[in-house]
Design a protein around this motif. Structure first.
Motif, PDB file in Angstrom:
ATOM      1  N   ALA A  16     -26.335  22.458 -73.755  1.00  0.00           N
ATOM      2  CA  ALA A  16     -27.270  21.976 -74.774  1.00  0.00           C
ATOM      3  C   ALA A  16     -28.702  22.371 -74.421  1.00  0.00           C
ATOM      4  O   ALA A  16     -29.463  22.817 -75.291  1.00  0.00           O
ATOM      5  N   LEU A  17     -29.075  22.228 -73.158  1.00  0.00           N
ATOM      6  CA  LEU A  17     -30.419  22.610 -72.733  1.00  0.00           C
ATOM      7  C   LEU A  17     -30.650  24.103 -72.970  1.00  0.00           C
ATOM      8  O   LEU A  17     -31.718  24.504 -73.443  1.00  0.00           O
ATOM      9  N   GLU A  19     -29.221  26.015 -75.175  1.00  0.00           N
ATOM     10  CA  GLU A  19     -29.349  26.257 -76.608  1.00  0.00           C
ATOM     11  C   GLU A  19     -30.721  25.831 -77.130  1.00  0.00           C
ATOM     12  O   GLU A  19     -31.253  26.423 -78.062  1.00  0.00           O
ATOM     13  N   LEU A  20     -31.284  24.817 -76.496  1.00  0.00           N
ATOM     14  CA  LEU A  20     -32.627  24.354 -76.863  1.00  0.00           C
ATOM     15  C   LEU A  20     -33.710  25.204 -76.184  1.00  0.00           C
ATOM     16  O   LEU A  20     -34.897  24.936 -76.346  1.00  0.00           O
ATOM     17  N   GLU A  21     -33.251  26.199 -75.394  1.00  0.00           N
ATOM     18  CA  GLU A  21     -34.138  27.090 -74.645  1.00  0.00           C
ATOM     19  C   GLU A  21     -35.007  26.337 -73.651  1.00  0.00           C
ATOM     20  O   GLU A  21     -36.189  26.630 -73.454  1.00  0.00           O
ATOM     21  N   ILE A  22     -34.394  25.347 -72.997  1.00  0.00           N
ATOM     22  CA  ILE A  22     -35.053  24.577 -71.948  1.00  0.00           C
ATOM     23  C   ILE A  22     -34.295  24.877 -70.654  1.00  0.00           C
ATOM     24  O   ILE A  22     -33.143  24.459 -70.500  1.00  0.00           O
ATOM     25  N   THR A  23     -34.903  25.607 -69.751  1.00  0.00           N
ATOM     26  CA  THR A  23     -34.200  26.009 -68.529  1.00  0.00           C
ATOM     27  C   THR A  23     -34.822  25.447 -67.260  1.00  0.00           C
ATOM     28  O   THR A  23     -34.137  25.243 -66.274  1.00  0.00           O
ATOM     29  N   LYS A  91     -33.156  11.055 -81.592  1.00  0.00           N
ATOM     30  CA  LYS A  91     -33.100  12.504 -81.858  1.00  0.00           C
ATOM     31  C   LYS A  91     -32.900  13.290 -80.569  1.00  0.00           C
ATOM     32  O   LYS A  91     -32.154  14.271 -80.539  1.00  0.00           O
ATOM     33  N   GLN A  92     -33.540  12.848 -79.506  1.00  0.00           N
ATOM     34  CA  GLN A  92     -33.384  13.555 -78.234  1.00  0.00           C
ATOM     35  C   GLN A  92     -31.969  13.345 -77.670  1.00  0.00           C
ATOM     36  O   GLN A  92     -31.373  14.275 -77.141  1.00  0.00           O
ATOM     37  N   ALA A  95     -29.783  15.686 -79.554  1.00  0.00           N
ATOM     38  CA  ALA A  95     -29.981  17.089 -79.168  1.00  0.00           C
ATOM     39  C   ALA A  95     -29.362  17.377 -77.799  1.00  0.00           C
ATOM     40  O   ALA A  95     -28.637  18.364 -77.632  1.00  0.00           O
ATOM     41  N   LEU A  96     -29.618  16.507 -76.831  1.00  0.00           N
ATOM     42  CA  LEU A  96     -29.103  16.742 -75.476  1.00  0.00           C
ATOM     43  C   LEU A  96     -27.606  16.485 -75.381  1.00  0.00           C
ATOM     44  O   LEU A  96     -26.908  17.094 -74.573  1.00  0.00           O
ATOM     45  N   ARG A  98     -25.353  17.001 -77.781  1.00  0.00           N
ATOM     46  CA  ARG A  98     -24.664  17.672 -78.900  1.00  0.00           C
ATOM     47  C   ARG A  98     -23.278  18.181 -78.534  1.00  0.00           C
ATOM     48  O   ARG A  98     -22.448  18.344 -79.410  1.00  0.00           O
TER      49      ARG A  98
END
Length: 170
Positions: A16-17, A19-23, A91-92, A95-96, A98
């Motif tokens: 999920a991270l 896909e959210l472009e959080i690395t 929402k978070q 998203a996390l 998902r």
């Protein structure tokens, strides 16, 4: 440089991270996540926008994924001072989480009480809400906390400033 994968988070959270472009974790996440994963209670103070929500949400979701307990009541409770913050937190979570089957529900004032009671009867793993409305459900017998494993007081200073100290303590 530390990545989220280095923090040993569940693979579904890493997906999920990604896909959210959080690395790369923020400093607050890099210091808080390992401590939370080790089971320590934390008190975190950081600026708005520093990643505090993910700093508690990722270990919370990881714990729920690692130790699945079907047919239990709510396992995590997140208290926030306002409906708007509670909505942002939901929402978070969505998203996390998902790529998980973890269910979260929002319990705040200004929403239909009976609809919220019905949502709680479905035993969501995570409840996100404001102290006043959660107390109303507790008094009505709708809020069952016997299976609670994790409690997050987000923006606790603000809840105290807003006069919620008795509700939070309860």
């Amino acid at each position: 440089m530390t990545t989220f994968a280095d923090l040993n988070l569940h693979e579904r959270l890493i997906k999920a991270l990604g896909e959210l472009e959080i690395t790369t974790p923020t400093p607050v996440q890099a210091s808080a996540i390992p401590e939370a994963l080790a089971g320590h209670d934390l008190r975190v103070v950081a600026r708005t926008g520093s990643g505090k929500t993910a700093a508690f949400m990722l270990p919370l979701l990881h714990q729920l994924l690692q130790h699945s307990r079907p047919r239990t009541d709510t396992r995590a409770l997140i208290l926030l001072p306002t409906r708007e913050l509670a909505q942002q937190t939901l929402k978070q979570v969505e998203a996390l989480g998902r790529y998980t089957f973890i269910k979260a529900e929002l319990i705040t004032g200004g929403e239909d009480f009976k609809v919220q009671a019905a949502k709680m009867r479905k035993n969501p793993e995570i409840l996100i809400g404001t102290p006043g409305r959660l107390i109303e459900h507790l008094e009505a017998g709708n809020l069952r906390l016997q299976d609670l494993e994790m409690l997050v007081l987000d923006e606790s200073d603000r809840m105290l400033d807003m006069g919620f100290s008795d509700d939070v303590l309860r």
